[in-house]
Design a protein around this motif. Structure first.
Motif, PDB file in Angstrom:
ATOM      1  N   MET A 141       0.844  -1.170   0.000  1.00 13.98           N
ATOM      2  CA  MET A 141       0.000   0.000   0.000  1.00 13.98           C
ATOM      3  C   MET A 141       0.892   1.236   0.000  1.00 13.98           C
ATOM      4  N   LYS A 142       0.532   2.205  -0.796  1.00 14.07           N
ATOM      5  CA  LYS A 142       1.322   3.427  -0.897  1.00 14.07           C
ATOM      6  C   LYS A 142       0.609   4.554  -0.148  1.00 14.07           C
ATOM      7  N   PHE A 143       1.391   5.289   0.616  1.00 14.69           N
ATOM      8  CA  PHE A 143       0.866   6.413   1.383  1.00 14.69           C
ATOM      9  C   PHE A 143       1.486   7.694   0.865  1.00 14.69           C
ATOM     10  N   LYS A 144       0.657   8.646   0.484  1.00 11.37           N
ATOM     11  CA  LYS A 144       1.133   9.908  -0.078  1.00 11.37           C
ATOM     12  C   LYS A 144       1.482  10.921   1.004  1.00 11.37           C
ATOM     13  N   ARG A 145       0.847  10.826   2.165  1.00 13.25           N
ATOM     14  CA  ARG A 145       1.016  11.828   3.211  1.00 13.25           C
ATOM     15  C   ARG A 145       1.897  11.351   4.368  1.00 13.25           C
ATOM     16  N   ILE A 146       2.305  10.109   4.341  1.00 12.96           N
ATOM     17  CA  ILE A 146       3.186   9.566   5.375  1.00 12.96           C
ATOM     18  C   ILE A 146       4.582   9.459   4.772  1.00 12.96           C
ATOM     19  N   THR A 147       5.537  10.105   5.411  1.00 20.54           N
ATOM     20  CA  THR A 147       6.902  10.087   4.899  1.00 20.54           C
ATOM     21  C   THR A 147       7.845   9.533   5.958  1.00 20.54           C
ATOM     22  N   VAL A 148       8.915   8.931   5.477  1.00 20.57           N
ATOM     23  CA  VAL A 148       9.971   8.426   6.367  1.00 20.57           C
ATOM     24  C   VAL A 148      11.285   8.955   5.822  1.00 20.57           C
ATOM     25  N   ASP A 149      11.961   9.729   6.661  1.00 22.14           N
ATOM     26  CA  ASP A 149      13.228  10.336   6.284  1.00 22.14           C
ATOM     27  C   ASP A 149      14.152  10.237   7.492  1.00 22.14           C
ATOM     28  N   PRO A 150      15.305   9.601   7.345  1.00 21.83           N
ATOM     29  CA  PRO A 150      16.198   9.439   8.487  1.00 21.83           C
ATOM     30  C   PRO A 150      16.644  10.757   9.113  1.00 21.83           C
ATOM     31  N   THR A 151      16.541  11.856   8.374  1.00 26.04           N
ATOM     32  CA  THR A 151      16.951  13.151   8.914  1.00 26.04           C
ATOM     33  C   THR A 151      15.815  13.905   9.598  1.00 26.04           C
ATOM     34  N   VAL A 152      14.619  13.329   9.574  1.00 26.44           N
ATOM     35  CA  VAL A 152      13.461  13.963  10.212  1.00 26.44           C
ATOM     36  C   VAL A 152      12.933  13.021  11.282  1.00 26.44           C
ATOM     37  N   CYS A 153      12.943  13.459  12.522  1.00 30.17           N
ATOM     38  CA  CYS A 153      12.439  12.662  13.656  1.00 30.17           C
ATOM     39  C   CYS A 153      13.065  11.270  13.689  1.00 30.17           C
ATOM     40  N   THR A 154      14.341  11.208  13.441  1.00 32.52           N
ATOM     41  CA  THR A 154      15.125   9.964  13.441  1.00 32.52           C
ATOM     42  C   THR A 154      14.501   8.843  12.608  1.00 32.52           C
ATOM     43  N   GLY A 155      13.824   9.221  11.538  1.00 32.49           N
ATOM     44  CA  GLY A 155      13.275   8.226  10.626  1.00 32.49           C
ATOM     45  C   GLY A 155      11.908   7.684  10.985  1.00 32.49           C
ATOM     46  N   LYS A 156      11.274   8.242  12.013  1.00 34.22           N
ATOM     47  CA  LYS A 156       9.917   7.799  12.348  1.00 34.22           C
ATOM     48  C   LYS A 156       8.957   8.263  11.259  1.00 34.22           C
ATOM     49  N   PRO A 157       7.902   7.489  10.994  1.00 32.06           N
ATOM     50  CA  PRO A 157       6.904   7.943  10.021  1.00 32.06           C
ATOM     51  C   PRO A 157       6.293   9.267  10.482  1.00 32.06           C
ATOM     52  N   CYS A 158       6.279  10.241   9.568  1.00 35.76           N
ATOM     53  CA  CYS A 158       5.776  11.578   9.873  1.00 35.76           C
ATOM     54  C   CYS A 158       4.727  11.992   8.855  1.00 35.76           C
ATOM     55  N   ILE A 159       4.029  13.045   9.182  1.00 38.81           N
ATOM     56  CA  ILE A 159       3.034  13.609   8.285  1.00 38.81           C
ATOM     57  C   ILE A 159       3.715  14.555   7.305  1.00 38.81           C
ATOM     58  N   ARG A 160       3.654  14.252   6.024  1.00 39.17           N
ATOM     59  CA  ARG A 160       4.137  15.082   4.922  1.00 39.17           C
ATOM     60  C   ARG A 160       5.508  15.703   5.134  1.00 39.17           C
ATOM     61  N   GLY A 161       6.424  14.980   5.745  1.00 38.51           N
ATOM     62  CA  GLY A 161       7.775  15.492   5.932  1.00 38.51           C
ATOM     63  C   GLY A 161       7.906  16.490   7.068  1.00 38.51           C
ATOM     64  N   LEU A 162       6.794  16.790   7.709  1.00 36.97           N
ATOM     65  CA  LEU A 162       6.825  17.689   8.858  1.00 36.97           C
ATOM     66  C   LEU A 162       7.419  16.951  10.050  1.00 36.97           C
ATOM     67  N   ARG A 163       7.851  17.670  11.019  1.00 38.89           N
ATOM     68  CA  ARG A 163       8.345  17.048  12.257  1.00 38.89           C
ATOM     69  C   ARG A 163       7.164  16.752  13.171  1.00 38.89           C
ATOM     70  N   PHE A 164       6.204  16.024  12.617  1.00 40.87           N
ATOM     71  CA  PHE A 164       4.995  15.638  13.346  1.00 40.87           C
ATOM     72  C   PHE A 164       4.796  14.139  13.121  1.00 40.87           C
ATOM     73  N   PRO A 165       5.281  13.324  14.063  1.00 38.12           N
ATOM     74  CA  PRO A 165       5.195  11.873  13.886  1.00 38.12           C
ATOM     75  C   PRO A 165       3.749  11.368  13.836  1.00 38.12           C
ATOM     76  N   VAL A 166       3.544  10.355  13.046  1.00 28.69           N
ATOM     77  CA  VAL A 166       2.236   9.702  12.971  1.00 28.69           C
ATOM     78  C   VAL A 166       1.826   9.210  14.362  1.00 28.69           C
ATOM     79  N   SER A 167       2.779   8.722  15.132  1.00 25.02           N
ATOM     80  CA  SER A 167       2.468   8.207  16.467  1.00 25.02           C
ATOM     81  C   SER A 167       1.895   9.296  17.369  1.00 25.02           C
ATOM     82  N   ARG A 168       2.366  10.520  17.217  1.00 24.59           N
ATOM     83  CA  ARG A 168       1.823  11.623  18.015  1.00 24.59           C
ATOM     84  C   ARG A 168       0.368  11.880  17.646  1.00 24.59           C
ATOM     85  N   LEU A 169       0.081  11.881  16.359  1.00 23.39           N
ATOM     86  CA  LEU A 169      -1.280  12.101  15.885  1.00 23.39           C
ATOM     87  C   LEU A 169      -2.207  10.991  16.360  1.00 23.39           C
TER      88      LEU A 169
END
Length: 74
Positions: A1-29
């Motif tokens: 499954m592909k997610f357009k709004r969930i991003t994973v970037d090792p330089t953002v929030c230590t690679g945790k899944p985030c919302i659209r590259g923002l420093r807002f982890p999915v887990s927080r939401l």
């Protein structure tokens, strides 16, 4: 499954899944929703989030939960 709004970037929030590259982890939401916050209250408190972000975070959680098998010890 592909997610357009969930991003994973090792330089953002230590690679945790985030919302659209923002420093807002999915887990927080998801934690806010689990604590009883409504979508409306979250969107008001975090104006940079969009309703589609919340919907996709829930789909992402369902996708992960469906893929996981947990064994309970008695």
């Amino acid at each position: 499954m592909k997610f357009k709004r969930i991003t994973v970037d090792p330089t953002v929030c230590t690679g945790k899944p985030c919302i659209r590259g923002l420093r807002f982890p999915v887990s927080r939401l998801l934690g806010l929703l689990a604590a009883g916050e409504t979508k409306e209250s979250i969107l008001q408190a975090y104006p940079y989030l969009e309703a589609e972000d919340i919907n996709e975070a829930l789909l992402f959680a369902a996708f992960l939960a469906d893929d996981e098998t947990v064994e309970f010890l008695r």
